[in-house]
Design an enzyme around this catalytic site. Structure first.
Site, PDB file in Angstrom:
ATOM      1  N   GLU A  78       0.829  -1.210   0.000  1.00  0.00           N
ATOM      2  CA  GLU A  78       0.000   0.000   0.000  1.00  0.00           C
ATOM      3  C   GLU A  78       0.865   1.262   0.000  1.00  0.00           C
ATOM      4  O   GLU A  78       1.677   1.453   0.915  1.00  0.00           O
ATOM      5  CB  GLU A  78      -0.916  -0.007   1.236  1.00  0.00           C
ATOM      6  N   LYS A 256      -7.421  -0.936  11.418  1.00  0.00           N
ATOM      7  CA  LYS A 256      -6.823  -1.329  10.133  1.00  0.00           C
ATOM      8  C   LYS A 256      -5.556  -0.498   9.908  1.00  0.00           C
ATOM      9  O   LYS A 256      -4.538  -0.991   9.437  1.00  0.00           O
ATOM     10  CB  LYS A 256      -7.837  -1.128   8.999  1.00  0.00           C
ATOM     11  N   ASP A 272       3.792 -15.099  11.176  1.00  0.00           N
ATOM     12  CA  ASP A 272       2.448 -15.461  10.720  1.00  0.00           C
ATOM     13  C   ASP A 272       1.497 -14.283  11.009  1.00  0.00           C
ATOM     14  O   ASP A 272       1.044 -14.107  12.134  1.00  0.00           O
ATOM     15  CB  ASP A 272       2.035 -16.729  11.493  1.00  0.00           C
ATOM     16  N   HIS A 369      -1.451  11.638   0.425  1.00  0.00           N
ATOM     17  CA  HIS A 369      -1.229  10.382  -0.285  1.00  0.00           C
ATOM     18  C   HIS A 369      -1.248  10.555  -1.798  1.00  0.00           C
ATOM     19  O   HIS A 369      -0.979   9.617  -2.519  1.00  0.00           O
ATOM     20  CB  HIS A 369      -2.333   9.374   0.074  1.00  0.00           C
TER      21      HIS A 369
HETATM   22  C1  MEV Z   1      -5.640   3.334   5.320  1.00  0.00           C
HETATM   23  O1  MEV Z   1      -5.009   2.152   4.899  1.00  0.00           O
HETATM   24  C2  MEV Z   1      -5.665   3.442   6.828  1.00  0.00           C
HETATM   25  C3  MEV Z   1      -6.472   4.588   7.426  1.00  0.00           C
HETATM   26  O2  MEV Z   1      -7.809   4.553   6.911  1.00  0.00           O
HETATM   27  C4  MEV Z   1      -6.468   4.410   8.916  1.00  0.00           C
HETATM   28  C5  MEV Z   1      -7.401   5.327   9.675  1.00  0.00           C
HETATM   29  O3  MEV Z   1      -8.395   5.761   9.115  1.00  0.00           O
HETATM   30  O4  MEV Z   1      -7.128   5.523  10.877  1.00  0.00           O
HETATM   31  C6  MEV Z   1      -5.888   5.923   7.026  1.00  0.00           C
END
Ligand code: MEV
Length: 420
Positions: A78, A256, A272, A369
């Site tokens: 990513e 995430k 793992d 980004h």
């Molecule tokens: C993107 O891979 C992860 C984010 O969405 C995490 C978040 O929103 O805290 C930027």
């Protein structure tokens, strides 16, 4: 005609590749891609092996944990994850940097039984504790030489029908999955010999005995152009952290982001990541509601983050012993044992979270980004490295660049090159 895949695994690499190519109607170039990365050694690691699948590896910079500066390898596809991790690490790098402590490091597993008297089983396990621990250790004696071993057994009633005997093991420097499964099967055999109806014996990926806590503070002046602006950003990050506690929708995304950092290091270190993912998300839901794992609050001096996560990882064994890159990555990170590895992984997770929250409560994540995303869009649509500068520059001028734009720009660029 239907292909016959029986004994596919016994065929030579060449035969397997040919069969797959034929079945899937691969072009000669696609078959060549597989052949180029087929490494005979991995035929012995997984079944039906075809080829290696490469992911990019980079390093997170500016990470300081318990006063030590680290350069940590991350394997991730990513765009912007490593940039964000480095950014968050820099914000948290003042003084001793992120402080990290291991709360406990034990691996658990269970022998599940049916139709037993819980009282009788509890009494038996209490009476035979030493015997059972010796039996478990004898099934994998080398663990004692490495300073680990079985620690204790307890009985847990699951419902009126099922009961589990839980075993806790210190796996030493290993992640310990094979070790504990061997021990549990030995313990299961002991119960079967005594006519217990054993359903199964298996480790638990609920790694709540393998917890690491990380904390870090960033001063207000690092969060904004002025002290006042920085204080405002800190307030909003604290709000964002509260939202992740009360709203499961947000909690999943918050976590995430943390796992963007955690998984990338876990993968670079040959561990793992499915085990880590299962453990972390189960832990996030351990109160009955899925919650954000991190907690950010405003203090007198700045914004302080605090996060505890389970990290069932190992420094030796498993893929760590198979992939040469793991040894290289241990060397890059200067990490010498599993405790240090756990601390560094969790610290990257916290830094990753800070960078994401800061972006979300200020410019939004798209702005920062954009450049990496445009590069990714360009590459996914056939742009070669030498063409990236021009294509990304042109895409930047467009409001909503898409695949079609890349293709048109490439035609234009290549036509120009042809005429020059
Ligand atoms: C993107 O891979 C992860 C984010 O969405 C995490 C978040 O929103 O805290 C930027």
């Amino acid at each position: 005609m239907a292909a016959n895949w029986n004994h596919f695994y016994q065929k030579s690499a060449e035969q397997r590749l040919a069969l797959v190519a034929q079945w899937a109607h691969l072009t000669p170039s696609q078959l060549n891609d597989l052949q180029q990365t087929n490494a005979p050694i991995f035929d012995h690691l997984i079944e039906n092996y075809l080829a290696d699948y490469a992911l990019p590896e980079g390093v997170v910079t500016h990470l300081t944990v318990n006063g030590t500066a680290y350069l940590v390898p991350m394997v991730i596809e990513e765009p912007s994850v490593i940039a964000a991790a480095s950014n968050g690490s820099k914000l948290l790098s003042a003084g001793q940097g992120i402080s990290a402590t291991i709360k406990e490091r034990l691996l658990g597993g269970e022998v599940v039984m049916k139709n037993v008297s819980n009282a009788a089983l509890s009494a038996l396990v209490a009476r035979q504790q030493v015997t059972l621990i010796q039996l478990a250790n004898a099934s994998h004696p080398s663990i004692l030489r490495h300073g680990g071993g079985a620690k204790r057994l307890t009985v847990r009633k699951l419902d009126d029908q099922f009961t589990a005997v839980d075993l806790l093991v210190d796996p030493g420097e290993a992640m310990g999955a094979n070790l504990i499964n061997t021990m549990l099967e030995a313990v299961a055999g002991w119960f079967r010999d005594r006519q217990y109806d054993v359903i199964m014996a298996i480790l638990t990926n609920n790694a709540d005995h393998s917890l690491v806590r990380v904390q870090g503070t960033v001063s207000f002046d690092r969060l904004g152009a002025t002290l006042e602006a920085g204080r405002n950003v800190a307030d909003r990050i604290a709000d964002a952290s509260t939202v992740a506690k009360i709203d499961p929708h947000r909690a999943v995304t918050n976590n995430k982001g943390i796992m963007n950092g955690v998984d990338a290091v876990v993968l670079a270190m040959g561990n793992d990541w499915r085990a880590v993912e299962s453990a972390v998300h189960a832990f996030a839901a351990s109160t009955g509601q899925y919650r954000g794992l991190s907690h950010w609050r405003v203090t007198q001096t700045g914004l302080t983050g605090d996060m505890t996560i389970p990290l069932p990882v190992g420094y030796v064994g498993g893929a760590a012993g198979v992939f040469q890159m793991v040894a290289v990555n241990h060397a890059i990170a200067h990490v010498t044992d599993v405790s240090e590895l756990m601390k560094v992984i969790a610290a990257v997770g916290l830094a990753q979270n800070l960078a994401a929250l800061k972006a979300l409560v200020t410019d939004g994540i798209q702005k920062g980004h954009m450049s990496l995303q445009l590069k990714s869009l360009a590459m996914a649509n056939g742009t070669k490295p030498a063409e990236l500068g021009f294509i990304v520059g042109e895409l930047r001028k467009l409001a909503q660049p898409d695949a079609e734009d890349v293709k048109q720009l490439l035609v234009q660029l290549r036509k120009q090159d042809f005429h020059e």
